[in-house]
Design an enzyme around this catalytic site. Structure first.
Site, short mmCIF file in Angstrom:
data_model
loop_
_atom_site.label_atom_id
_atom_site.label_comp_id
_atom_site.label_asym_id
_atom_site.label_seq_id
_atom_site.Cartn_x
_atom_site.Cartn_y
_atom_site.Cartn_z
N GLY A 129 60.43 59.72 60.14
CA GLY A 129 59.39 59.05 60.91
C GLY A 129 57.98 59.25 60.40
O GLY A 129 57.06 58.55 60.83
N ASP A 174 65.35 57.27 62.86
CA ASP A 174 65.79 55.97 63.38
C ASP A 174 66.57 55.29 62.26
O ASP A 174 66.00 54.93 61.23
CB ASP A 174 64.58 55.14 63.79
CG ASP A 174 64.97 53.83 64.48
OD1 ASP A 174 66.16 53.51 64.52
OD2 ASP A 174 64.06 53.14 64.97
N HIS A 196 69.09 42.46 72.94
CA HIS A 196 68.74 43.18 71.72
C HIS A 196 67.67 44.24 71.99
O HIS A 196 66.60 43.94 72.51
CB HIS A 196 68.22 42.19 70.68
CG HIS A 196 67.88 42.81 69.37
ND1 HIS A 196 66.58 43.01 68.97
CD2 HIS A 196 68.67 43.30 68.38
CE1 HIS A 196 66.57 43.58 67.77
NE2 HIS A 196 67.82 43.76 67.40
#
Length: 353
Positions: A310, A182, A123
């Site tokens: 962000g 993101d 992960h």
């Protein structure tokens, strides 16, 4: 109505040291433990608690199950011009993605572009961390990761694709604050469901479905999350699987769906050097000009300021560096239990004493 348990505040340095000690006690090599701890706490600082230290118990379980090798020895399995592929040897995801990121930057310095895949890792957490890492080097970064089916494919019943995230980072006027997008291809990252469960809170009905494919507000009943924007989210996830897994030689989704076998995790980092596009002094000033133009737009009603990708995370990080990082009571309890089991000292901030 469920009342969320109180959160516990802990300073960054203490949380990072505790996370590293816990991971190392659970089988991570020292440098892998420190890299992973830094990565997890980076997410907590920016409010992405779903990708923060709450993941540690699962990471330790993955070591016990042999899904992760705490002493993995990744190798360069292929390199062709600006493209490289790493065999991760089941390395912890943060370290595997850091290796791919650094290799991509190295290749971009030679060829103007660098692309590095890492296969058979674990992960990768908040991939924005790695896009920011590339942007801080003065380059434009694109980072993706892929995993087994966790998300409903639009029009199908049950899991068909993963929540494959995508991050893009670019340097701006402030070298300490690049622009970093993101995002997950799911309506919500699976970690947010985990965070809601730890916090004792219900979730919106459009986050996930139960074992029968019915939307649920109980985070403990979620069997699969839903894609963002329906076919757009599941389609984007599918194509990330092509870029990250199929091209890298470790197809995850087809292996899981046809062979009923878990083939692990994969990651991809791409670095673009501004000089290859004619920017002799970097692209930060031009990206900064774009940022100023966007920030100058009039805010919509009820919005205090127009923000860049962000930006809210950077603002929150400043607050949490000063005031402490809030940890849900459920997360604190699980971490403390793991620490006691492994002989690691629990910070007083997490004990409530």
């Amino acid at each position: 109505m469920t009342v969320a348990p109180a959160k516990k505040l802990i300073v960054r340095e203490t949380l990072e040291a505790f996370a590293a000690a816990l991971l190392q006690a659970g089988g991570f090599r020292g440098d892998y433990a420190r890299q992973s701890a830094e990565h997890l706490v980076w997410a907590n600082l920016r409010g992405a608690d779903s990708h923060g230290v709450l993941r540690i118990p699962r990471y330790l379980e993955m070591v016990e199950l042999g899904i992760v090798k705490g002493d993995a020895q990744p190798t360069l399995s292929r390199e062709f011009a600006a493209v490289a592929v790493l065999d991760g040897d089941l390395v912890p995801g943060a370290s595997g993605m850091a290796m791919a990121t650094d290799k991509a930057v190295e290749l971009a310095g030679k060829f103007g572009i660098g692309l590095c895949s890492v296969m058979r890792t674990s992960h990768a957490g908040a991939v924005g961390y790695f896009a920011e890492r590339i942007a801080r080097a003065g380059l434009v970064g694109i980072v993706m990761s892929a995993s087994k089916p966790l998300m409903v494919y639009h029009g199908a019943r049950g899991e068909g694709v993963s929540t494959n995230p995508l991050a893009i980072g670019a340097p701006g006027n402030d070298p300490e604050r690049p622009i970093v997008l993101d995002m997950s291809t799911a309506a919500v990252a699976l970690g947010k469901v985990m965070a809601a469960k730890d916090a004792g809170q219900p979730i919106p009905p459009d986050w996930g479905v139960d074992v029968n494919g019915v939307p649920t507000t109980d985070p403990s009943q979620v069997k699969a999350v839903l894609p963002m924007a329906g076919p757009k989210g599941s389609g984007l996830s599918l194509m990330i699987e092509v870029l990250v897994s199929v091209l890298g030689g470790n197809p995850l989704i087809s292996t899981a769906l046809t062979e009923k076998r878990d083939a692990g995790f994969n990651g991809l980092a791409i670095a673009l050097h501004p000089e290859a596009f004619g920017f002799e002094h970097g692209v930060g000033a031009e990206v900064g000009r774009l940022a100023v133009a966007i920030k100058g737009l009039p805010p919509a009603e009820g919005v205090d300021a127009v923000r860049l990708p962000g930006e809210r995370g950077f603002e929150l990080a400043v607050q949490r560096m000063s005031n402490g990082i809030p940890i849900a009571a459920g997360t604190a309890r699980r971490l403390a239990e793991e620490a006691v089991r492994r002989g690691v000292s629990v910070p007083l901030e997490l004990t409530g004493r």
